[in-house]
Design a protein around this motif. Structure first.
Motif, PDB file in Angstrom:
ATOM      1  N   LEU A 143      13.384   7.110  25.600  1.00  0.00           N
ATOM      2  CA  LEU A 143      13.638   7.670  24.216  1.00  0.00           C
ATOM      3  C   LEU A 143      14.658   6.973  23.298  1.00  0.00           C
ATOM      4  CD1 LEU A 143      12.379  11.421  24.483  1.00  0.00           C
ATOM      5  CD2 LEU A 143      11.213   9.172  23.602  1.00  0.00           C
ATOM      6  N   ARG A 144      15.858   6.759  24.122  1.00  0.00           N
ATOM      7  CA  ARG A 144      17.000   6.376  23.706  1.00  0.00           C
ATOM      8  C   ARG A 144      16.689   4.834  23.046  1.00  0.00           C
ATOM      9  NH1 ARG A 144      21.564   7.449  28.056  1.00  0.00           N
ATOM     10  NH2 ARG A 144      22.756   9.073  26.995  1.00  0.00           N
ATOM     11  N   GLY A 145      15.971   4.088  23.827  1.00  0.00           N
ATOM     12  CA  GLY A 145      15.381   2.758  23.204  1.00  0.00           C
ATOM     13  C   GLY A 145      14.333   2.700  22.074  1.00  0.00           C
ATOM     14  N   VAL A 146      13.722   3.900  22.001  1.00  0.00           N
ATOM     15  CA  VAL A 146      12.844   3.985  20.888  1.00  0.00           C
ATOM     16  C   VAL A 146      13.720   4.536  19.615  1.00  0.00           C
ATOM     17  CG1 VAL A 146      11.080   5.449  20.053  1.00  0.00           C
ATOM     18  CG2 VAL A 146      10.805   4.553  22.256  1.00  0.00           C
ATOM     19  N   ALA A 147      14.508   5.243  19.874  1.00  0.00           N
ATOM     20  CA  ALA A 147      15.419   5.682  18.738  1.00  0.00           C
ATOM     21  C   ALA A 147      16.291   4.599  18.228  1.00  0.00           C
ATOM     22  CB  ALA A 147      16.503   6.878  19.180  1.00  0.00           C
ATOM     23  N   ALA A 148      16.905   3.795  18.867  1.00  0.00           N
ATOM     24  CA  ALA A 148      17.545   2.765  18.415  1.00  0.00           C
ATOM     25  C   ALA A 148      16.524   1.722  17.601  1.00  0.00           C
ATOM     26  CB  ALA A 148      18.367   2.027  19.557  1.00  0.00           C
ATOM     27  N   LEU A 149      15.512   1.421  18.441  1.00  0.00           N
ATOM     28  CA  LEU A 149      14.539   0.211  17.816  1.00  0.00           C
ATOM     29  C   LEU A 149      13.861   0.699  16.142  1.00  0.00           C
ATOM     30  CD1 LEU A 149      13.555  -2.458  18.355  1.00  0.00           C
ATOM     31  CD2 LEU A 149      11.367  -1.168  19.406  1.00  0.00           C
ATOM     32  N   ILE A 150      13.990   2.374  16.221  1.00  0.00           N
ATOM     33  CA  ILE A 150      13.710   2.905  14.970  1.00  0.00           C
ATOM     34  C   ILE A 150      14.510   2.432  13.901  1.00  0.00           C
ATOM     35  CG2 ILE A 150      13.136   4.995  13.873  1.00  0.00           C
ATOM     36  CD1 ILE A 150      11.838   5.888  16.342  1.00  0.00           C
ATOM     37  N   VAL A 151      16.027   2.842  14.240  1.00  0.00           N
ATOM     38  CA  VAL A 151      16.746   2.655  13.324  1.00  0.00           C
ATOM     39  C   VAL A 151      16.888   0.982  12.791  1.00  0.00           C
ATOM     40  CG1 VAL A 151      19.524   2.747  13.040  1.00  0.00           C
ATOM     41  CG2 VAL A 151      18.198   4.611  14.272  1.00  0.00           C
ATOM     42  N   VAL A 152      16.677   0.218  13.721  1.00  0.00           N
ATOM     43  CA  VAL A 152      16.644  -1.241  13.712  1.00  0.00           C
ATOM     44  C   VAL A 152      15.517  -1.435  12.097  1.00  0.00           C
ATOM     45  CG1 VAL A 152      15.928  -3.501  14.277  1.00  0.00           C
ATOM     46  CG2 VAL A 152      17.470  -2.184  15.756  1.00  0.00           C
ATOM     47  N   CYS A 153      14.627  -0.843  12.250  1.00  0.00           N
ATOM     48  CA  CYS A 153      13.351  -0.922  11.456  1.00  0.00           C
ATOM     49  C   CYS A 153      13.951  -0.423   9.894  1.00  0.00           C
ATOM     50  CB  CYS A 153      12.306  -0.142  11.730  1.00  0.00           C
ATOM     51  SG  CYS A 153      11.279  -0.841  13.104  1.00  0.00           S
ATOM     52  N   ALA A 154      14.727   0.534  10.022  1.00  0.00           N
ATOM     53  CA  ALA A 154      15.280   1.217   8.780  1.00  0.00           C
ATOM     54  C   ALA A 154      16.242   0.118   8.167  1.00  0.00           C
ATOM     55  CB  ALA A 154      16.221   2.371   9.123  1.00  0.00           C
ATOM     56  N   HIS A 155      16.826  -0.580   8.937  1.00  0.00           N
ATOM     57  CA  HIS A 155      17.842  -1.666   8.199  1.00  0.00           C
ATOM     58  C   HIS A 155      17.047  -3.132   7.881  1.00  0.00           C
ATOM     59  CE1 HIS A 155      20.785   1.162   9.829  1.00  0.00           C
ATOM     60  NE2 HIS A 155      20.917   1.091   8.600  1.00  0.00           N
ATOM     61  N   VAL A 156      15.690  -3.204   8.513  1.00  0.00           N
ATOM     62  CA  VAL A 156      15.095  -4.167   8.006  1.00  0.00           C
ATOM     63  C   VAL A 156      14.427  -3.908   6.878  1.00  0.00           C
ATOM     64  CG1 VAL A 156      12.842  -5.580   8.712  1.00  0.00           C
ATOM     65  CG2 VAL A 156      14.502  -5.037  10.351  1.00  0.00           C
ATOM     66  N   SER A 157      13.873  -2.670   6.496  1.00  0.00           N
ATOM     67  CA  SER A 157      13.142  -2.565   5.462  1.00  0.00           C
ATOM     68  C   SER A 157      13.947  -1.783   4.343  1.00  0.00           C
ATOM     69  CB  SER A 157      11.910  -1.438   5.717  1.00  0.00           C
ATOM     70  OG  SER A 157      12.675   0.109   6.414  1.00  0.00           O
ATOM     71  N   GLY A 158      14.828  -1.446   4.418  1.00  0.00           N
ATOM     72  CA  GLY A 158      15.627  -0.744   3.534  1.00  0.00           C
ATOM     73  C   GLY A 158      16.132  -1.426   2.045  1.00  0.00           C
ATOM     74  N   PRO A 159      16.335  -0.909   0.961  1.00  0.00           N
ATOM     75  CA  PRO A 159      16.288  -1.524  -0.283  1.00  0.00           C
ATOM     76  C   PRO A 159      17.292  -2.746  -0.304  1.00  0.00           C
ATOM     77  CG  PRO A 159      17.335   0.523  -0.368  1.00  0.00           C
ATOM     78  CD  PRO A 159      16.725   0.479   0.916  1.00  0.00           C
ATOM     79  N   ASP A 160      18.439  -2.738   0.363  1.00  0.00           N
ATOM     80  CA  ASP A 160      19.475  -3.866   0.520  1.00  0.00           C
ATOM     81  C   ASP A 160      19.325  -4.315   2.048  1.00  0.00           C
ATOM     82  OD1 ASP A 160      20.279  -1.863   1.761  1.00  0.00           O
ATOM     83  OD2 ASP A 160      22.500  -2.214   0.989  1.00  0.00           O
ATOM     84  N   GLY A 161      18.232  -4.309   2.576  1.00  0.00           N
ATOM     85  CA  GLY A 161      18.149  -4.632   4.180  1.00  0.00           C
ATOM     86  C   GLY A 161      17.686  -6.083   4.252  1.00  0.00           C
ATOM     87  N   PHE A 162      17.586  -6.392   5.546  1.00  0.00           N
ATOM     88  CA  PHE A 162      17.131  -7.905   5.819  1.00  0.00           C
ATOM     89  C   PHE A 162      15.818  -8.382   5.002  1.00  0.00           C
ATOM     90  CE2 PHE A 162      14.311 -10.581   8.539  1.00  0.00           C
ATOM     91  CZ  PHE A 162      15.218 -11.501   8.791  1.00  0.00           C
ATOM     92  N   GLU A 163      14.613  -7.745   4.991  1.00  0.00           N
ATOM     93  CA  GLU A 163      13.568  -8.293   4.365  1.00  0.00           C
ATOM     94  C   GLU A 163      13.795  -8.519   2.966  1.00  0.00           C
ATOM     95  OE1 GLU A 163       8.799  -6.926   3.931  1.00  0.00           O
ATOM     96  OE2 GLU A 163      10.374  -5.502   4.502  1.00  0.00           O
ATOM     97  N   THR A 164      14.410  -7.565   2.122  1.00  0.00           N
ATOM     98  CA  THR A 164      14.819  -7.954   0.749  1.00  0.00           C
ATOM     99  C   THR A 164      15.743  -9.108   0.454  1.00  0.00           C
ATOM    100  OG1 THR A 164      14.471  -5.592   0.220  1.00  0.00           O
ATOM    101  CG2 THR A 164      15.679  -6.653  -1.561  1.00  0.00           C
ATOM    102  N   ARG A 165      16.724  -9.213   1.529  1.00  0.00           N
ATOM    103  CA  ARG A 165      17.611 -10.333   1.327  1.00  0.00           C
ATOM    104  C   ARG A 165      17.024 -11.636   1.528  1.00  0.00           C
ATOM    105  NH1 ARG A 165      23.247  -8.610   4.262  1.00  0.00           N
ATOM    106  NH2 ARG A 165      23.593  -6.334   3.146  1.00  0.00           N
ATOM    107  N   VAL A 166      15.965 -11.784   2.418  1.00  0.00           N
ATOM    108  CA  VAL A 166      15.415 -13.021   2.824  1.00  0.00           C
ATOM    109  C   VAL A 166      14.275 -13.297   1.929  1.00  0.00           C
ATOM    110  CG1 VAL A 166      14.125 -14.248   4.609  1.00  0.00           C
ATOM    111  CG2 VAL A 166      16.070 -12.897   5.268  1.00  0.00           C
TER     112      VAL A 166
END
Length: 394
Positions: free
Chosen positions: A25-48
């Protein structure tokens, strides 16, 4: 060999806490947070790519922090319950927590600050508030962002650790009173102050602290053997979590309505997940797949480094990648894999050696062969052999 002796022996061999489903569950929680910073308004996806296909997943993915908080409460109870009234237990607990959180965090924090000095445009943590460098290293309550973007949650973790240290100092008989007083004070301050502009008042009045208390309650229930239909609870927890995530995605909200909403929504769903997952492991021996557990081993590294890793990756890829839906889709799939591999390397090269070094330096560290300590009055006893075996690994 007694439970206490097995625990001490395994700890001296460096195995530490081995709660398979909690690690997963720790691993799941960390991976979920990664997704937040991929998809955020100033996150990875928008920057690229200049746009985001996954923007609706940003707020749901922030719930990974709520799962972390519940897990923290559980772990603190389970890993200290035998030694609660032993001399020096509070000091040893705080030493372990400080050496677990700070060393790797200091390395990442320093790296980001140096990068900011060398190339300010490559780091984005300035939101109009002056950065308190010393406060960032000490994880003090703060206004605005810290250089390590996710470090705000570590401020809550350290606050909880200090409260738990107080509970250890006062002894097991007063543990319930400390948790009850903390819960009551938090609610009173929240109702009286709402969201305070003072960072210290904002911390102590935040209902997010109640997610730690939920974890503490689960830990105590496990120790007492109060495991009611864990498989059913796990299913209900999964359904509840999916429902909460779907609600948040459909809402289109940019942020949570309030911290109390987080506790009553994502927090309770996380509590059901944790209770069910631990109950299934203890009562039935069921564990999540081993790769999920290994991901949990490097979850702290993943949590700390994923934002700077995504930032650097975006800076490299943005001018190189051609536009197009296929490239966009493949990049979204490959990016979390890249970050997880980087986190695993960080874990093996930095985090685990640091853990081993500070574990060997633990004050009052005991030899592997020690006499079994008698069970103290007021210490809950495991109700069945499977639970005793599980606690022997905790």
């Amino acid at each position: 060999m007694s439970v206490e002796r097995v625990d001490r022996a395994t700890h001296q061999r460096g195995r530490g806490t081995t709660l398979g489903n909690i690690q997963a569950l720790r691993g799941v929680a960390a991976l979920i947070v990664v997704c937040a910073h991929v998809s955020g308004p100033d996150g990875f996806e928008t920057r690229v790519f200049g746009s985001s296909w996954t923007w609706r997943s940003n707020l749901p993915a922030n719930t990974g922090v709520d799962l972390f908080f519940v897990i923290s409460g559980l772990i603190m109870v389970v890993t200290t319950w035998r030694v609660f009234d032993e001399p020096g237990s509070a000091r040893r607990f705080l030493y372990r927590r400080i050496t677990r959180i700070y060393p790797l965090y200091w390395i990442v924090n320093t790296a980001i600050l140096l990068l900011f000095v060398l190339s300010p445009a490559s780091v984005s943590f300035d939101d109009g508030n002056q950065t308190d460098i010393l406060g960032s290293y000490l994880l003090l309550p703060h206004e605005g962002r810290l250089p390590v973007l996710v470090a705000w949650s570590l401020v809550y973790e350290m606050y909880f650790y200090l409260l738990f240290t107080l509970a250890l100092t006062l002894g097991r008989r007063r543990f319930g009173w400390v948790m009850g007083a903390w819960t009551g004070l938090t609610l009173v301050l929240f109702l009286a102050l709402g969201h305070s502009s003072n960072p210290y008042l904002s911390l102590v009045s935040s209902p997010l602290s109640l997610e730690f208390v939920l974890g503490v309650g689960i830990g105590y229930a496990v120790l007492r053997g109060w495991l009611f239909r864990p498989r059913l609870v796990l299913v209900v927890g999964i359904v509840s979590a999916v429902g909460v995530l779907a609600l948040l995605a459909a809402s289109g909200w940019a942020e949570f309505p309030s911290d109390l909403f987080r506790v009553l929504g994502p927090g309770l769903a996380a509590a059901l997940l944790v209770y069910g997952a631990v109950g299934v492991e203890v009562s039935h021996g069921g564990t999540f797949p081993r790769p999920m557990q290994r991901l949990g081993d490097c979850s702290y590294s993943l949590y700390l480094i994923h934002v700077p890793a995504l930032t650097l990756l975006a800076a490299v890829l943005a001018p190189m990648l051609p536009s197009g839906p296929l490239v966009h889709a493949l990049t979204l799939v490959a990016t979390p894999i890249f970050v997880v591999v980087g986190a695993y390397l960080c874990y093996r090269i930095l985090e685990r050696p640091l853990q081993e070094f500070f574990r060997r330096s633990l004050p009052g560290r005991r030899p592997a062969r020690v006499a079994s300590a008698p069970r103290r009055r007021g210490v809950p006893a495991p109700r069945d052999s499977r639970l005793r075996r599980w606690l022997a690994r905790s």
